[in-house]
Design a protein around this motif. Structure first.
Motif, PDB file in Angstrom:
ATOM      1  N   SER A   1      -3.718  -8.458   4.778  1.00 56.14           N
ATOM      2  CA  SER A   1      -4.309  -7.331   5.503  1.00 56.14           C
ATOM      3  C   SER A   1      -3.650  -7.103   6.847  1.00 56.14           C
ATOM      4  N   PHE A  17      -1.303  -8.401  -2.654  1.00 56.78           N
ATOM      5  CA  PHE A  17      -1.287  -7.004  -2.250  1.00 56.78           C
ATOM      6  C   PHE A  17      -1.155  -6.959  -0.737  1.00 56.78           C
ATOM      7  N   TYR A  18      -0.131  -6.261  -0.242  1.00 56.56           N
ATOM      8  CA  TYR A  18       0.097  -6.174   1.201  1.00 56.56           C
ATOM      9  C   TYR A  18      -0.372  -4.804   1.680  1.00 56.56           C
ATOM     10  N   ASP A  19      -1.482  -4.787   2.371  1.00 58.51           N
ATOM     11  CA  ASP A  19      -2.086  -3.547   2.823  1.00 58.51           C
ATOM     12  C   ASP A  19      -1.683  -3.280   4.268  1.00 58.51           C
ATOM     13  N   THR A  56      -7.695   2.057   3.962  1.00 55.97           N
ATOM     14  CA  THR A  56      -8.014   1.606   2.607  1.00 55.97           C
ATOM     15  C   THR A  56      -9.498   1.281   2.474  1.00 55.97           C
ATOM     16  N   TYR A 116      -4.055   4.027  -3.966  1.00 61.70           N
ATOM     17  CA  TYR A 116      -3.066   3.015  -4.306  1.00 61.70           C
ATOM     18  C   TYR A 116      -3.694   1.677  -4.705  1.00 61.70           C
ATOM     19  N   ILE A 117      -5.007   1.563  -4.724  1.00 60.90           N
ATOM     20  CA  ILE A 117      -5.679   0.378  -5.263  1.00 60.90           C
ATOM     21  C   ILE A 117      -7.115   0.760  -5.618  1.00 60.90           C
ATOM     22  N   ASP A 162      -2.250  -0.558   5.650  1.00 59.07           N
ATOM     23  CA  ASP A 162      -3.153   0.531   6.056  1.00 59.07           C
ATOM     24  C   ASP A 162      -4.616   0.114   5.873  1.00 59.07           C
ATOM     25  N   THR A 163      -4.946  -1.140   6.148  1.00 61.48           N
ATOM     26  CA  THR A 163      -6.239  -1.693   5.756  1.00 61.48           C
ATOM     27  C   THR A 163      -7.465  -0.861   6.158  1.00 61.48           C
ATOM     28  N   TYR A 189      -4.884 -11.093  -0.793  1.00 60.82           N
ATOM     29  CA  TYR A 189      -4.905  -9.772  -0.161  1.00 60.82           C
ATOM     30  C   TYR A 189      -4.426  -9.951   1.275  1.00 60.82           C
ATOM     31  N   SER A 191       0.829  -1.203   0.000  1.00 63.28           N
ATOM     32  CA  SER A 191       0.000   0.000   0.000  1.00 63.28           C
ATOM     33  C   SER A 191       0.868   1.259   0.000  1.00 63.28           C
ATOM     34  N   TYR A 192       0.312   2.311  -0.550  1.00 59.17           N
ATOM     35  CA  TYR A 192       0.929   3.638  -0.632  1.00 59.17           C
ATOM     36  C   TYR A 192       2.157   3.702  -1.529  1.00 59.17           C
TER      37      TYR A 192
END
Length: 361
Positions: free
Chosen positions: A146, A113-115, A121, A132-133, A117-118, A144, A91-92
């Motif tokens: 999270s 996708f490694y978030d 987001t 960013y997504i 900031d879930t 995903y 993310s970001y």
């Protein structure tokens, strides 16, 4: 779970600089853990000026690392990206939406996708798209990852994510550990300024500091506005580099954990600062949020506070009880929340992903 070493490519916000972001320390703990487990990682980081001037880990020794200047630079790494067992976009990352479309074409079946900031987001996705997504891309991501568990995973699935799994932050216990240093502060806080965290800092540190002028407090972090009214007994430090984090935590009798509003509302989103402080053997006072008890039990391993009075009572706690609280939290973190523990979880997720791809091929 895969038993063989994996070749992983990660495109993340930052590994080389911890200035103004919590991503770097998260990646460092995870990647060190992956290296200890025998996996190979290439980390690709966009070269941006605000990190270029503040690199505290320019040459990591636990992974392959390179900077890139624009999307076209990634063509140099296309062969390794396409051959990797898994590719992870964080993310970001600048131009992440464009990169995610590109990677979905390059590595079908092996894209995660490694978030980090879930909750933030989710809030953005439910209102449209995150920067960013895009919501349309959730179904294109094979896995995903999270930073939040619990209800956040259900919300991701409802938005279109095919496979959402929790991957909390973690700590490197070799770098975050008890040290014999003088206790300089009764209560401290480490974190970059955020408008939605500031009310918590006001209530749980600045107000107690005003009420207890004989006690010593400290706030360390960048980007705080100049118009904040800091009490005289609150020391300000602009930045504490990761190599100095352990000494900083150990110099506090208690440290304060404050959660961003979206993460507090979502719950099940433990901060990396929580694990770092616990690994250092420093007692923690935290704001309250759903799922806290699943990480560190309030009253036994952590103190939960809703206002200044809770903090005042904590600061009057006898040293032996404070030390018991801290040692209990440290043992829980060493057992369940190290970078190596998290690396095993990630390798298990990716091993299943790779195996499914191989069967499809």
């Amino acid at each position: 779970m895969s038993r063989r070493p994996l070749d992983i490519v990660i495109l993340g916000l930052s590994l080389s600089s911890s200035w103004g972001n919590g991503h770097a320390t998260t990646y460092r703990a995870l990647l060190r853990g992956l290296a200890q487990e025998g996996h190979r990682v290439l980390f690709l980081e966009r070269d941006v000026p605000w990190y270029a001037d503040n690199r505290d880990l320019p040459e990591p020794d636990f992974c392959d690392f390179t900077l890139y200047g624009a999307r076209g630079d990634l063509d140099r790494w296309r062969d390794r990206i396409c051959r990797a067992d898994a590719v992870i976009l964080g993310s970001y990352v600048p131009d992440a939406i464009m990169l995610l479309d590109m990677l979905a074409d390059w590595v079908p079946g092996r894209l995660a996708f490694y978030d980090i900031d879930t909750p933030v987001t989710l809030q953005a996705l439910e209102q449209g798209d995150a920067e960013y997504i895009a919501r349309r891309q959730l179904s294109a991501v094979d896995l995903y990852l999270s930073f939040a568990g619990g209800a956040a995973l259900e919300r991701l699935h409802a938005l279109g994510a095919r496979q959402a799994r929790p991957l909390y932050c973690a700590v490197d216990p070799e770098r975050y550990r008890p040290l014999k240093v003088e206790k300089r502060w009764d209560l401290g806080y480490l974190g970059t300024y955020s408008p939605d965290r500031q009310p918590g800092l006001d209530a749980l540190l600045l107000e107690p500091a005003r009420r207890l002028p004989h006690r010593r407090f400290v706030v360390a972090g960048a980007q705080f506005p100049e118009d904040i009214d800091w009490p005289e007994n609150v020391e300000r430090i602009e930045h504490v580099a990761p190599p100095d984090h352990a000494a900083f935590y150990n110099a506090q009798r208690f440290t304060l954990n404050i959660t961003r509003a979206a993460m507090r509302a979502s719950g099940h989103s433990p901060s990396v600062r929580l694990f770092e402080a616990a690994a250092c053997g420093t007692a923690i006072i935290s704001d309250r949020w759903p799922g806290l008890e699943e990480v560190l039990t309030p009253g036994r391993a952590i103190l939960a506070a809703t206002g200044a009075q809770d903090v005042e009572r904590a600061l009057l706690m006898p040293d032996d009880r404070r030390e018991t609280l801290a040692s209990t939290a440290r043992q829980i973190v060493l057992d369940h929340h190290t970078g190596r523990a998290r690396a095993r979880t990630l390798a298990g997720y990716l091993g299943q992903l790779t195996a499914r791809t191989e069967i499809m091929a």
